[in-house]
Design a protein around this motif. Structure first.
Motif, PDB file in Angstrom:
ATOM      1  N   LEU A  32      -7.095  -3.664   6.809  1.00  0.00           N
ATOM      2  CA  LEU A  32      -6.652  -2.474   6.087  1.00  0.00           C
ATOM      3  C   LEU A  32      -7.295  -1.270   6.752  1.00  0.00           C
ATOM      4  O   LEU A  32      -8.401  -1.368   7.298  1.00  0.00           O
ATOM      5  N   CYS A  33      -6.653  -0.112   6.704  1.00  0.00           N
ATOM      6  CA  CYS A  33      -7.287   1.078   7.298  1.00  0.00           C
ATOM      7  C   CYS A  33      -8.146   1.779   6.241  1.00  0.00           C
ATOM      8  O   CYS A  33      -8.150   1.394   5.071  1.00  0.00           O
ATOM      9  N   LYS A  37      -7.794   4.599   4.790  1.00  0.00           N
ATOM     10  CA  LYS A  37      -7.018   5.173   3.677  1.00  0.00           C
ATOM     11  C   LYS A  37      -6.600   4.080   2.691  1.00  0.00           C
ATOM     12  O   LYS A  37      -6.697   4.260   1.471  1.00  0.00           O
ATOM     13  N   GLY A  38      -6.142   2.955   3.231  1.00  0.00           N
ATOM     14  CA  GLY A  38      -5.735   1.851   2.363  1.00  0.00           C
ATOM     15  C   GLY A  38      -6.893   1.372   1.503  1.00  0.00           C
ATOM     16  O   GLY A  38      -6.732   1.056   0.313  1.00  0.00           O
ATOM     17  N   MET A  72      -0.989   4.492   0.415  1.00  0.00           N
ATOM     18  CA  MET A  72      -1.863   5.615   0.743  1.00  0.00           C
ATOM     19  C   MET A  72      -1.253   6.421   1.893  1.00  0.00           C
ATOM     20  O   MET A  72      -1.672   7.522   2.175  1.00  0.00           O
ATOM     21  N   CYS A  73      -0.305   5.787   2.603  1.00  0.00           N
ATOM     22  CA  CYS A  73       0.503   6.574   3.536  1.00  0.00           C
ATOM     23  C   CYS A  73       1.886   5.940   3.558  1.00  0.00           C
ATOM     24  O   CYS A  73       2.123   4.913   2.930  1.00  0.00           O
ATOM     25  N   CYS A  76       0.851  -1.199   0.000  1.00  0.00           N
ATOM     26  CA  CYS A  76       0.000   0.000   0.000  1.00  0.00           C
ATOM     27  C   CYS A  76       0.886   1.248   0.000  1.00  0.00           C
ATOM     28  O   CYS A  76       2.013   1.230   0.477  1.00  0.00           O
ATOM     29  N   LEU A  85      -2.285   6.083  12.517  1.00  0.00           N
ATOM     30  CA  LEU A  85      -2.006   4.677  12.834  1.00  0.00           C
ATOM     31  C   LEU A  85      -1.106   3.961  11.835  1.00  0.00           C
ATOM     32  O   LEU A  85      -0.986   4.344  10.685  1.00  0.00           O
ATOM     33  N   VAL A 109       3.487   4.327   5.734  1.00  0.00           N
ATOM     34  CA  VAL A 109       3.702   3.105   6.517  1.00  0.00           C
ATOM     35  C   VAL A 109       4.008   1.911   5.597  1.00  0.00           C
ATOM     36  O   VAL A 109       4.789   1.041   5.918  1.00  0.00           O
ATOM     37  N   ARG A 110       3.359   1.900   4.416  1.00  0.00           N
ATOM     38  CA  ARG A 110       3.622   0.861   3.413  1.00  0.00           C
ATOM     39  C   ARG A 110       3.249  -0.547   3.899  1.00  0.00           C
ATOM     40  O   ARG A 110       4.080  -1.464   3.954  1.00  0.00           O
ATOM     41  N   CYS A 111       1.993  -0.724   4.263  1.00  0.00           N
ATOM     42  CA  CYS A 111       1.537  -2.048   4.698  1.00  0.00           C
ATOM     43  C   CYS A 111       1.524  -3.016   3.516  1.00  0.00           C
ATOM     44  O   CYS A 111       1.187  -2.643   2.395  1.00  0.00           O
ATOM     45  N   LEU A 128      -0.810  -0.141  10.838  1.00  0.00           N
ATOM     46  CA  LEU A 128      -1.653  -1.316  11.109  1.00  0.00           C
ATOM     47  C   LEU A 128      -0.996  -2.397  11.966  1.00  0.00           C
ATOM     48  O   LEU A 128      -1.594  -2.862  12.936  1.00  0.00           O
TER      49      LEU A 128
HETATM   50  S1  SF4 Z   1      -3.167   0.354   4.980  1.00  0.00           S
HETATM   51 FE1  SF4 Z   1      -3.378   2.321   6.007  1.00  0.00          FE
HETATM   52  S2  SF4 Z   1      -1.673   2.402   7.482  1.00  0.00           S
HETATM   53 FE2  SF4 Z   1      -1.199   0.805   5.963  1.00  0.00          FE
HETATM   54  S3  SF4 Z   1       0.027   1.847   4.372  1.00  0.00           S
HETATM   55 FE3  SF4 Z   1      -2.097   1.847   3.692  1.00  0.00          FE
HETATM   56  S4  SF4 Z   1      -2.862   3.814   4.394  1.00  0.00           S
HETATM   57 FE4  SF4 Z   1      -1.010   3.426   5.563  1.00  0.00          FE
END
Ligand code: SF4
Length: 693
Positions: free
Chosen positions: A41-42, A44-45, A11-12, A9, A173, A14-16, A175
């Motif tokens: 997933l949050c 944003k993800g 979207m932020c 990911c 956050l 953190v790169r989940c 995750l």
């Molecule tokens: S799932 Fe959420 S916390 Fe994880 S990288 Fe994507 S936006 Fe960021």
């Protein structure tokens, strides 16, 4: 056709790790990688699909034809955009030297390519957003342990008590850590949360203190006072691994809980109770050093005090504490290669634009620089004229405090180039915009995630680009070729980059297919606490009296200075994030904008009544730097000296129609001032006036 792709990911930052379901060439579903995130997933993800389908993101290369910021563009081919950009950069370099070009980005998987590009040009001026976020946390860690904050992690799963200072961990956050923390809480782990407002994290904590803004350092000194007076520290660990204990003991002697109560508003007996309670669980305790640690101009001393509390508890390199991240080499592999380390790449000699490594900011981290110095360096032409700025997935105009000053500085530039997915404020003000494919449309350099179990992750392209966009690794290579330095980008495909990164590790690319990542160790690697911890300070210990600071003339223990209270009718502006938006990059996302379309101004009920402001009413917020119009959120849940707003709103790009002109911009109000020891900006050091609009 149906396929499932493991990727990462974005979207932020953190790169989940994620699993993406693709049907007939379209993304149908995104979930957390089940091998690591149990599918979670949050918000944003989950909104990644909305970004993919958003027609208001950057769709093709453009050259400005009107005045800067006027919004008149010419759509051009990639060839024309790159040739034009190279010509303009070359003009600047010929006239002012390569150091007149500055490159800023949000740290990402391709940062090694950006650094390669700048070194190939001969400029030392690469910076990341890190100083804006947590420069002083980085410096504090290096002064005490020799490691940066990014080289340390937290073992949430085994932590028995965690203290959070404004670290709004359940909203801003990550995750994986949050899953581990929630599991630990199920088993009895406790949270103490300290902030100037009651966030969602406060609502989940076992203890919440509404602290007077800017006084957390006084609280920490009082905690140390109790811990040392009552011998609550981990004596074996401290005797082995800490130097400077006696100096600290003398320093905090007069800073009693009673003294701290006056400063912070937290009752003395509660401070004593926390010190006793947390020491019972040592070393499986954490004083959280902060993910965003950029609040005040004495931030370095606050962040150092947090790390020192961990050292007193013996929790650095402990199960349930802080763990120094281990590298591929620690796991028995060869080094993970980066293009910036290739032989023959020039090492620019000129000093940096931001003064890092020089007299101005001698101990800040040159790997990241101090980005908020950019407008000041441009305006003062010190240490030399800066004439071109390149921004990659970073929005300096809206991220660096004092938006109006930033614009005045950018007006002095001969050339502004932005490479991004979204139409940022800086893109809108640029001369050329090069659109990057969004993360589901591209593969990227591999991610080497150091940690207790070092792991390599792969971002794989899931679908073809929807618009005329390219991945960054291709854009930067093409730009380098147009500038005559293409030989430092010896690849044609993403597989070439992956193979280069893995060349000394003996890991075939096929190994990533099963799960999307390759773990380099079966179990966490934790060094022996008796003799095996490798602190990277000159003494090999945690240095309360820091060699790094003292050598450069900075006191390791600086006398406490009480922050001034706001003048009558004014408030200390505080800012932060929520669980829905990432910095300045998601406010126009169709899904996320629907959830949180604007920011509001938190203001204390009693203070609002004095000013005749009611809940939901529009107010004008102003400072010496600028102003904004925003709705008031009148609440008991914020300290009377502070007001609060979410970062990233008050946008001025008309083509991003969902977020245009919604709420107010914090950076329009903030002063651009810096902790000149640690490198963070003082994001909470501006007083604002509030009145009914
Ligand atoms: S799932 Fe959420 S916390 Fe994880 S990288 Fe994507 S936006 Fe960021």
């Amino acid at each position: 056709m149906h396929k499932e792709v493991y990727s990462i990911c974005f979207m932020c930052t953190v790169r989940c790790p994620i699993k993406v379901t693709v049907e007939d060439g379209a993304v149908r579903w995104i979930e957390g990688n089940p091998h690591q995130l149990k599918g979670a997933l949050c918000a944003k993800g989950s909104a990644g699909t909305a970004l993919l389908n958003d027609s208001e993101r950057l769709r093709y290369p453009m050259i400005r034809v009107g005045a800067r910021g006027e919004g008149r563009w010419k759509r051009v081919s990639w060839e024309e955009a790159l040739a034009y950009s190279a010509e303009k950069l070359q003009e600047v370099i010929s006239k002012h030297g390569p150091e007149s070009v500055v490159f800023g980005e949000r740290q990402n998987l391709n940062t090694h390519l950006s650094k390669t590009f700048m070194r190939a040009l001969g400029s030392p001026n690469h910076y990341t957003h890190d100083a804006l976020c947590k420069g002083s946390v980085n410096t504090a860690f290096r002064t005490l342990t020799g490691y940066t904050d990014a080289q340390v992690t937290i073992d949430y799963a085994n932590c028995k008590h965690i203290v959070l200072y404004g670290r709004n961990i359940f909203e801003s956050l990550e995750l994986k850590p949050i899953q581990a923390l929630m599991d630990a809480m199920e088993k009895g782990s406790r949270i103490t949360y300290i902030d100037t407002r009651a966030t969602i994290t406060a609502s989940k904590a076992h203890r919440f203190w509404l602290i007077r803004p800017g006084t957390d350092l006084a609280l920490n000194y009082a905690l140390m006072n109790v811990i040392l007076r009552e011998n609550l520290y981990d004596e074996t660990y401290v005797n082995r691994w800490v130097s400077g204990l006696n100096e600290l003991r003398g320093f905090v002697e007069a800073m009693t809980p009673e003294w701290a109560e006056e400063e912070t508003g937290i009752p003395a007996e509660e401070i004593v109770a926390l010190a006793r309670e947390i020491s019972r669980d040592k070393p499986q305790v954490v004083f959280h050093y902060g993910y965003r640690g950029a609040n005040h101009t004495n931030e370095i001393y606050f962040r150092r005090s947090i790390i020192m509390l961990n050292a007193l508890m013996g929790s650095i390199e402990s199960k349930g504490g802080l763990i120094i991240k281990k590298t591929a080499k620690d796991a028995g592999y060869g080094a993970f290669a980066k293009l910036v380390d290739q032989e023959g790449l020039p090492k620019p000699k000129a000093p940096r634009f931001d003064g890092v490594g020089g007299d101005l900011l001698p101990i800040c981290d040159p790997a990241h620089g101090v980005g908020q110095q950019l407008p000041l360096a441009i305006l003062k032409e010190q240490p030399y004229p800066i004439k071109a700025a390149i921004s990659y997935r970073f929005d300096p105009l809206l991220s660096i405090p004092d938006y109006n000053q930033n614009k005045r500085a950018f007006d002095k530039l001969d050339f502004i180039l932005t490479i991004d997915v979204n139409f940022s404020e800086t893109a809108w003000y640029s001369d050329v915009v090069l659109p990057e494919s969004m993360y589901l449309e591209r593969s990227d350099s591999l991610q080497m995630a150091d940690g207790p179990r070092p792991t390599i992750y792969m971002r794989r392209q899931c679908v073809p680009p929807r618009y005329d966009t390219k991945p960054y690794w291709e854009i930067i290579k093409l730009l380098a070729e147009n500038l005559g330095v293409g030989k430092f980008f010896p690849y044609n495909t993403i597989e070439d980059i992956w193979n280069y990164q893995l060349k000394d590790m003996g890991i075939p690319l096929e190994k990533f297919e099963a799960k999307g990542f390759v773990a380099l160790s079966d179990k966490p690697i934790i060094w022996d606490r008796k003799d095996g911890i490798k602190f990277k300070t000159p003494s090999g210990k945690i240095e309360f009296i820091s060699s790094l600071m003292e050598e450069k003339g900075f006191a390791s223990l600086e006398p406490y200075q009480s922050p001034s209270a706001p003048p009558e009718g004014m408030f200390r502006l505080t800012v932060g994030r929520n669980a829905v938006h990432t910095h300045v990059s998601t406010q126009n996302n169709p899904y996320l904008n629907e959830l949180v379309p604007t920011n509001v101004l938190w203001i204390n009920t009693v203070e609002a009544a004095k000013l005749g402001i009611s809940d939901g009413q529009y107010v004008e917020v102003s400072s010496d730097q600028g102003w904004g119009r925003i709705k008031a959120f009148v609440t008991d849940l914020i300290h009377p000296e502070a007001v609060f707003m979410l970062h990233g709103f008050g946008r001025q790009v008309p083509v991003t129609t969902r977020c245009y002109n919604k709420g107010a911009s914090d950076t329009a109000l903030q002063k651009n001032i810096t902790d000149m020891v640690g490198g963070s900006p003082g994001l909470h050091d501006t007083f604002v006036r509030v009145r009914p609009a």
